[in-house]
Design a protein around this motif. Structure first.
Motif, PDB file in Angstrom:
ATOM      1  N   ALA A  17       0.811  -1.220   0.000  1.00  0.00           N
ATOM      2  CA  ALA A  17       0.000   0.000   0.000  1.00  0.00           C
ATOM      3  C   ALA A  17       0.848   1.276   0.000  1.00  0.00           C
ATOM      4  O   ALA A  17       0.565   2.198  -0.784  1.00  0.00           O
ATOM      5  CB  ALA A  17      -0.963  -0.013   1.188  1.00  0.00           C
ATOM      6  N   PRO A  18       1.880   1.410   0.855  1.00  0.00           N
ATOM      7  CA  PRO A  18       2.686   2.637   0.793  1.00  0.00           C
ATOM      8  C   PRO A  18       3.349   2.852  -0.563  1.00  0.00           C
ATOM      9  O   PRO A  18       3.429   3.984  -1.044  1.00  0.00           O
ATOM     10  CB  PRO A  18       3.726   2.427   1.906  1.00  0.00           C
ATOM     11  N   LYS A  19       3.815   1.772  -1.197  1.00  0.00           N
ATOM     12  CA  LYS A  19       4.481   1.921  -2.496  1.00  0.00           C
ATOM     13  C   LYS A  19       3.497   2.332  -3.584  1.00  0.00           C
ATOM     14  O   LYS A  19       3.839   3.147  -4.451  1.00  0.00           O
ATOM     15  CB  LYS A  19       5.202   0.627  -2.871  1.00  0.00           C
ATOM     16  N   ILE A  20       2.273   1.784  -3.559  1.00  0.00           N
ATOM     17  CA  ILE A  20       1.313   2.186  -4.590  1.00  0.00           C
ATOM     18  C   ILE A  20       0.857   3.620  -4.350  1.00  0.00           C
ATOM     19  O   ILE A  20       0.613   4.369  -5.301  1.00  0.00           O
ATOM     20  CB  ILE A  20       0.118   1.208  -4.679  1.00  0.00           C
ATOM     21  N   ASN A  26       2.930  10.442  -6.596  1.00  0.00           N
ATOM     22  CA  ASN A  26       4.159  11.160  -6.942  1.00  0.00           C
ATOM     23  C   ASN A  26       4.630  10.899  -8.363  1.00  0.00           C
ATOM     24  O   ASN A  26       5.240  11.778  -8.979  1.00  0.00           O
ATOM     25  CB  ASN A  26       5.275  10.803  -5.955  1.00  0.00           C
ATOM     26  N   ILE A  27       4.382   9.707  -8.901  1.00  0.00           N
ATOM     27  CA  ILE A  27       4.791   9.413 -10.278  1.00  0.00           C
ATOM     28  C   ILE A  27       3.675   9.745 -11.265  1.00  0.00           C
ATOM     29  O   ILE A  27       3.908  10.396 -12.281  1.00  0.00           O
ATOM     30  CB  ILE A  27       5.213   7.938 -10.425  1.00  0.00           C
ATOM     31  N   LEU A  91       2.460  12.519 -24.297  1.00  0.00           N
ATOM     32  CA  LEU A  91       3.108  11.210 -24.289  1.00  0.00           C
ATOM     33  C   LEU A  91       4.628  11.348 -24.314  1.00  0.00           C
ATOM     34  O   LEU A  91       5.347  10.602 -23.629  1.00  0.00           O
ATOM     35  CB  LEU A  91       2.653  10.384 -25.492  1.00  0.00           C
ATOM     36  N   GLU A  92       5.130  12.280 -25.100  1.00  0.00           N
ATOM     37  CA  GLU A  92       6.573  12.497 -25.143  1.00  0.00           C
ATOM     38  C   GLU A  92       7.085  12.949 -23.779  1.00  0.00           C
ATOM     39  O   GLU A  92       8.145  12.504 -23.320  1.00  0.00           O
ATOM     40  CB  GLU A  92       6.903  13.533 -26.221  1.00  0.00           C
ATOM     41  N   TRP A  93       6.335  13.817 -23.117  1.00  0.00           N
ATOM     42  CA  TRP A  93       6.736  14.259 -21.773  1.00  0.00           C
ATOM     43  C   TRP A  93       6.753  13.077 -20.806  1.00  0.00           C
ATOM     44  O   TRP A  93       7.685  12.920 -20.009  1.00  0.00           O
ATOM     45  CB  TRP A  93       5.769  15.334 -21.264  1.00  0.00           C
ATOM     46  N   TRP A  94       5.729  12.212 -20.882  1.00  0.00           N
ATOM     47  CA  TRP A  94       5.647  11.066 -19.974  1.00  0.00           C
ATOM     48  C   TRP A  94       6.794  10.089 -20.208  1.00  0.00           C
ATOM     49  O   TRP A  94       7.324   9.511 -19.239  1.00  0.00           O
ATOM     50  CB  TRP A  94       4.302  10.364 -20.125  1.00  0.00           C
ATOM     51  N   ALA A  95       7.213   9.895 -21.442  1.00  0.00           N
ATOM     52  CA  ALA A  95       8.349   9.011 -21.702  1.00  0.00           C
ATOM     53  C   ALA A  95       9.594   9.521 -20.984  1.00  0.00           C
ATOM     54  O   ALA A  95      10.331   8.750 -20.350  1.00  0.00           O
ATOM     55  CB  ALA A  95       8.594   8.890 -23.203  1.00  0.00           C
ATOM     56  N   GLY A  96       9.837  10.822 -21.038  1.00  0.00           N
ATOM     57  CA  GLY A  96      10.967  11.403 -20.316  1.00  0.00           C
ATOM     58  C   GLY A  96      10.801  11.322 -18.810  1.00  0.00           C
ATOM     59  O   GLY A  96      11.767  11.056 -18.074  1.00  0.00           O
ATOM     60  N   ASN A 102      12.881   5.965 -13.429  1.00  0.00           N
ATOM     61  CA  ASN A 102      13.177   4.529 -13.562  1.00  0.00           C
ATOM     62  C   ASN A 102      11.912   3.678 -13.643  1.00  0.00           C
ATOM     63  O   ASN A 102      11.826   2.608 -13.042  1.00  0.00           O
ATOM     64  CB  ASN A 102      14.059   4.059 -12.408  1.00  0.00           C
ATOM     65  N   VAL A 103      10.922   4.163 -14.387  1.00  0.00           N
ATOM     66  CA  VAL A 103       9.698   3.419 -14.640  1.00  0.00           C
ATOM     67  C   VAL A 103       9.819   2.750 -16.001  1.00  0.00           C
ATOM     68  O   VAL A 103      10.061   3.418 -17.010  1.00  0.00           O
ATOM     69  CB  VAL A 103       8.461   4.344 -14.606  1.00  0.00           C
ATOM     70  N   GLU A 104       9.671   1.446 -16.037  1.00  0.00           N
ATOM     71  CA  GLU A 104       9.780   0.706 -17.298  1.00  0.00           C
ATOM     72  C   GLU A 104       8.663   1.116 -18.246  1.00  0.00           C
ATOM     73  O   GLU A 104       7.501   1.206 -17.855  1.00  0.00           O
ATOM     74  CB  GLU A 104       9.708  -0.797 -17.028  1.00  0.00           C
TER      75      GLU A 104
END
Length: 321
Positions: A17-20, A26-27, A91-96, A102-104
């Motif tokens: 739960a804390p990680k999600i 935040n992500i 979408l381009e912003w999200w890829a960066g 470090n999100v796959e």
């Protein structure tokens, strides 16, 4: 007959739960509008992440069943969660953004006339971001005013999500004959369905697969997907319609924040129909939403026992700071 409107919410299973909470707020920049428990298993958190006000169609929720193993994606399950973003530039912003954190993720691609980007969380839950640049129909939610994501790139709601089955003809019949979907496009074994011209906020993608292993439900998989109706009278019409269609179903369920019914269109897949209200700010203020463990009135007498079996974690909000 009252029509289904679009997507209402998706409920997934997570390991931590804390990680999600950290990942979603935040992500992805979503709003934890309700920190509560699974009403059918009160030793399990139920966390609701939405737009600013908790609008139907923006809501991704999570259970953390104690001791559950990691799941396996496969056929006869809901296999990818869709989100909408405003345009192709987002979408381009999200890829960066994913690279920095470090999100796959995959490269940006195009399908069904819209660009999209796949990504994954720490449980290997599968997601996609879909660009609304050419979208039509249902609008998105309201920007979460305390989101760390710039408003011009922020997620605006749920989008086309994947259901993978080995009984395509049956699923097609349930979607079109019962639920009012229309098949509007195809790409190989992927079929795009939409409710009443309502666009990305009312679409699902059905994947036809005979060869995948069956989905094994655990953390990193989806529990169910819900579609919206306006109010309780409309829901009760749908309950009667689903019963007459002879599908396994729950009957009327009062979740306090909305009313609903669950049903299975076939093996492994769980659908829900849910009302748009009364909403998540029914029992707490905007400033307090998501900060404390909130229980519906019918569980309040069990608070001491419920809290004793949950691992507490801090969800203090940036609101007002």
């Amino acid at each position: 007959m009252t029509e289904l409107i679009g997507l209402h919410h998706i409920t997934a299973i997570m390991s931590d739960a804390p990680k999600i909470f950290d990942f979603m707020t935040n992500i992805l920049g979503l709003h934890l509008i309700k920190k509560t428990v699974n009403q059918d298993d009160v030793r399990t958190y139920h966390l609701y992440f939405t737009d600013d006000q908790g609008k139907a169609g923006t809501d991704l929720t999570f259970f953390d069943f104690p001791g559950i193993p990691k799941g396996r994606q496969g056929k006869n399950g809901i296999t990818r969660i869709g989100f909408r973003v405003p345009n192709d530039r987002a979408l381009e912003w999200w890829a960066g953004h994913f690279d920095k954190n470090n999100v796959e993720h995959t490269a940006i691609k195009e399908r069904f006339g819209a660009k999209y980007l796949y990504f994954y969380d720490f449980d290997d839950q599968q997601y996609q971001l879909v660009s609304d640049e050419k979208n039509y129909g249902l609008g998105g939610g309201d920007y979460y005013r305390y989101s760390p994501i710039p408003e011009e790139y922020a997620i605006v709601g749920l989008g086309p999500s994947f259901v993978t089955v080995n009984y395509f003809n049956r699923m097609d019949k349930v979607l079109t004959d019962l639920m009012g979907f229309k098949q509007i496009d195809r790409d190989g074994d992927l079929y795009l369905y939409e409710l009443h011209g309502n666009g990305h906020g009312a679409q699902i993608i059905v994947e036809n697969s005979e060869i995948m292993l069956d989905q094994f439900q655990g953390y990193g998989t989806v529990h169910h997907i819900a579609f919206s109706v306006e109010d309780e009278p409309a829901l009760r019409e749908w309950i009667d319609k689903i019963r007459n269609y002879n599908l396994p179903n729950s009957g009327f369920v009062d979740r306090f924040y909305f009313k609903s019914e669950y049903f299975r269109p076939g093996i492994g897949v769980l659908f829900e129909i849910a009302t748009n209200g009364p909403g998540f700010l029914l029992d707490e203020t905007y400033e307090e939403a998501g900060v404390h463990l909130e229980l519906p009135p019918f569980l309040e007498s069990e608070r001491e026992d419920i809290e004793a079996h949950l691992v507490p974690f801090n969800t203090d909000s940036p609101k007002g700071k």
